[in-house]
Design a protein around this motif. Structure first.
Motif, PDB file in Angstrom:
ATOM      1  N   HIS A  11      42.460  34.968  53.046  1.00  0.00           N
ATOM      2  CA  HIS A  11      41.348  34.998  52.801  1.00  0.00           C
ATOM      3  C   HIS A  11      40.220  34.517  53.827  1.00  0.00           C
ATOM      4  O   HIS A  11      40.671  33.707  54.429  1.00  0.00           O
ATOM      5  N   SER A  15      35.325  35.477  50.652  1.00  0.00           N
ATOM      6  CA  SER A  15      35.572  35.117  49.249  1.00  0.00           C
ATOM      7  C   SER A  15      36.076  33.420  49.277  1.00  0.00           C
ATOM      8  O   SER A  15      35.111  32.702  49.414  1.00  0.00           O
ATOM      9  N   ASP A  41      40.484  39.628  50.473  1.00  0.00           N
ATOM     10  CA  ASP A  41      39.527  38.779  49.836  1.00  0.00           C
ATOM     11  C   ASP A  41      39.221  39.049  48.512  1.00  0.00           C
ATOM     12  O   ASP A  41      39.721  40.309  48.044  1.00  0.00           O
ATOM     13  N   HIS A  42      38.877  38.169  47.609  1.00  0.00           N
ATOM     14  CA  HIS A  42      38.492  38.567  46.062  1.00  0.00           C
ATOM     15  C   HIS A  42      37.362  39.428  46.136  1.00  0.00           C
ATOM     16  O   HIS A  42      36.639  39.251  46.423  1.00  0.00           O
ATOM     17  N   CYS A  44      36.247  41.771  47.627  1.00  0.00           N
ATOM     18  CA  CYS A  44      35.394  41.798  48.732  1.00  0.00           C
ATOM     19  C   CYS A  44      36.225  42.737  49.851  1.00  0.00           C
ATOM     20  O   CYS A  44      37.329  42.289  50.293  1.00  0.00           O
ATOM     21  N   ASN A 101      32.095  36.377  43.436  1.00  0.00           N
ATOM     22  CA  ASN A 101      33.588  36.138  43.574  1.00  0.00           C
ATOM     23  C   ASN A 101      33.946  35.965  41.991  1.00  0.00           C
ATOM     24  O   ASN A 101      33.611  35.028  41.374  1.00  0.00           O
TER      25      ASN A 101
END
Length: 115
Positions: A11, A15, A41-42, A44, A101
């Protein structure tokens, strides 16, 4: 000699990571001898849309990725997507209002209370 080590779940600060995309790639290369990776990334994909990052990625063997947050019966579930189409994923995330997020929102709303 290049390392055969691969990290498929990284990540950035897009995020819940600590490093920007270019900082992460610099660290991976110089400090971990890591040349194979997937940034997930969360909710994203901005890492893959950054021109500076894309220029740096030429030195890596990478797969596009994203960690999608969803829920089943109000239980948050994180699903890793590999080899994603970044543009289509960005369109989807933008269309469905993913501007923050969501994992943090799910956790704060659904974490079981202490007994």
């Amino acid at each position: 000699m290049m390392s055969n080590t691969c990290d498929m779940h990284i990540h950035t600060n897009n995020s819940d990571g600590n490093l920007s995309g270019d900082e992460l790639l610099d660290y991976a290369k110089k400090h971990k001898n890591l040349h194979k990776l997937v940034v997930t990334d969360h909710d994203c994909v901005d890492f893959y849309l950054d021109q500076k990052v894309m220029a740096l990625l030429k030195d890596f063997d990478y797969i596009t990725g994203c960690e999608f947050v969803c829920a089943y019966e109000d239980v948050p579930i994180e699903i890793l997507g590999y080899g994603i189409d970044v543009k289509k994923t960005k369109e989807y995330l933008d269309k469905h209002g993913v501007t923050e997020n969501r994992i943090e929102r799910y956790r704060s709303d659904n974490v079981p209370k202490a007994f």
